[in-house]
Design an enzyme around this catalytic site. Structure first.
Site, PDB file in Angstrom:
ATOM      1  N   GLY A   1     -78.101  35.519  79.551  1.00 12.87           N
ATOM      2  CA  GLY A   1     -76.824  36.164  79.835  1.00 12.87           C
ATOM      3  C   GLY A   1     -76.045  36.420  78.561  1.00 12.87           C
TER       4      GLY A   1
ATOM      5  N   ASP B   1     -84.528  38.616  84.062  1.00 13.77           N
ATOM      6  CA  ASP B   1     -83.739  38.038  85.147  1.00 13.77           C
ATOM      7  C   ASP B   1     -84.158  36.579  85.280  1.00 13.77           C
ATOM      8  OD1 ASP B   1     -82.595  37.208  87.505  1.00 13.77           O
ATOM      9  OD2 ASP B   1     -83.360  38.853  88.729  1.00 13.77           O
ATOM     10  N   VAL B   2     -83.287  35.666  84.874  1.00 13.66           N
ATOM     11  CA  VAL B   2     -83.680  34.252  84.836  1.00 13.66           C
ATOM     12  C   VAL B   2     -83.884  33.654  86.211  1.00 13.66           C
ATOM     13  CG1 VAL B   2     -82.646  33.794  82.584  1.00 13.66           C
ATOM     14  CG2 VAL B   2     -81.263  33.485  84.660  1.00 13.66           C
TER      15      VAL B   2
ATOM     16  N   SER C   1     -68.872  24.970  84.190  1.00  6.58           N
ATOM     17  CA  SER C   1     -67.503  25.443  84.384  1.00  6.58           C
ATOM     18  C   SER C   1     -66.655  24.276  84.839  1.00  6.58           C
ATOM     19  CB  SER C   1     -67.468  26.544  85.441  1.00  6.58           C
ATOM     20  OG  SER C   1     -66.138  26.943  85.723  1.00  6.58           O
TER      21      SER C   1
ATOM     22  N   TYR D   1     -69.766  29.594  94.024  1.00  8.55           N
ATOM     23  CA  TYR D   1     -69.832  29.521  92.561  1.00  8.55           C
ATOM     24  C   TYR D   1     -69.620  28.082  92.092  1.00  8.55           C
ATOM     25  CZ  TYR D   1     -68.283  30.039  87.698  1.00  8.55           C
ATOM     26  OH  TYR D   1     -68.133  29.903  86.341  1.00  8.55           O
TER      27      TYR D   1
ATOM     28  N   ALA E   1     -70.105  25.339  93.704  1.00  7.18           N
ATOM     29  CA  ALA E   1     -71.256  24.515  94.071  1.00  7.18           C
ATOM     30  C   ALA E   1     -72.395  24.700  93.075  1.00  7.18           C
ATOM     31  CB  ALA E   1     -71.720  24.871  95.482  1.00  7.18           C
TER      32      ALA E   1
ATOM     33  N   LYS F   1     -72.165  25.489  89.930  1.00  6.49           N
ATOM     34  CA  LYS F   1     -71.816  24.890  88.647  1.00  6.49           C
ATOM     35  C   LYS F   1     -71.880  23.368  88.704  1.00  6.49           C
ATOM     36  CE  LYS F   1     -71.469  28.540  86.301  1.00  6.49           C
ATOM     37  NZ  LYS F   1     -72.361  28.776  85.152  1.00  6.49           N
TER      38      LYS F   1
ATOM     39  N   ILE G   1     -61.560  31.613  80.059  1.00  4.79           N
ATOM     40  CA  ILE G   1     -61.920  32.218  78.786  1.00  4.79           C
ATOM     41  C   ILE G   1     -61.783  33.732  78.911  1.00  4.79           C
ATOM     42  CG2 ILE G   1     -63.733  32.446  77.043  1.00  4.79           C
ATOM     43  CD1 ILE G   1     -62.723  29.555  77.480  1.00  4.79           C
TER      44      ILE G   1
END
Length: 259
Positions: free
Chosen positions: A14, A64-65, A143, A157, A159, A161, A190
């Protein structure tokens, strides 16, 4: 003084935009040769061009990881281009908004596939190369949202992280005998392209909740990742570093008003 990392090899998933691009810029600025990954070739090309003046070489691989084969291919490219791999920054992530009542199975799968599974897949793909390095480093971009805080619309999201940190702790134990460390950076708010798209009013509201009085920069996260990559951080593993200007500290906005 920190031992020079010049000439070492890194991959930043990314890495074409936002925090990932900031991490890549910081590593390349320290003389590290960096391969960035992303799914949009135009964004990758733009990032490589922008970072062309750094001491370390920056190149790109479209990958695409969330696809294990793509992760293996990206690592193989990094090894082939730079003679090995010393540092993996598992940064790729997405953060679509969706209220809990409205989330579909596909919504959950999409976020978990990139944010959590993508982290696991890139680390798995890099294990042999990191072991061969003798000083392997893995840095995960998690995060504050999920592990520490919450925000409406980001339950999936958050969950994903938090899952990264659950993975981190056991992975640290398994990787320690291989002389590989694995740590996480937990950014607060950020300033990135994605955050700017949410509008100035949102940016102002977020800034007002930070004791430091400003939102963070991508360089703030890059510097934390660079520290974890150093030889001097060799005895630190399985840890999480919050980089948020003190955002998680106040009990309320009233506490900020008292400053």
């Amino acid at each position: 003084m920190f031992t020079s990392l010049s000439g070492r090899s890194a991959i930043v998933t990314g890495g074409s935009k936002g925090i990932g691009r900031g991490i890549a810029a910081t590593l390349a600025g320290a003389g590290i040769n960096v391969v960035i990954t992303g799914r949009n070739q135009a964004d990758l090309d733009q990032a490589v061009e922008a970072l062309a003046g750094a001491p370390g070489k920056v190149s790109a691989v479209s990958a695409d990881v969330s696809n294990p084969e793509d992760s293996r291919r990206a690592v193989a490219e990094a090894v082939a281009r730079h003679g090995g791999l010393d540092i993996v920054c598992a940064n790729a992530g997405i953060f679509p908004s969706g209220r809990l009542a409205d989330l579909t199975p596909d919504d959950l799968e999409q976020v978990l596939a990139v944010n959590f599974k993508g982290t696991v897949f890139i680390v798995q793909a890099a294990l042999d190369a990191l072991t061969e390095s003798g000083h392997g480093r893995v840095v995960i971009t998690s995060s504050i949202t999920g592990p520490i805080t919450g925000y409406p619309g980001w339950s999936h999201y958050g969950a994903s992280k938090a899952a990264q940190l659950g993975f981190l702790r056991t992975a640290a134990m398994e990787l320690a005998p291989k002389k590989i460390t694995i740590n996480a950076v937990l950014p607060g708010n950020i300033i990135t392209e994605g955050l700017e798209e949410m509008g100035q009013e949102y940016l102002d509201q977020m800034s007002s909740a930070v004791p430091a009085g400003r939102l963070g920069s991508v360089a703030d996260i890059g510097n934390a990742a660079l520290f974890f990559a150093t030889d001097e951080a060799a005895y630190i593993t399985g840890q999480s570093l919050v980089v948020d200007g003190g955002q998680i500290l106040p009990e309320s906005h009233l506490a900020i008003a008292e400053l």
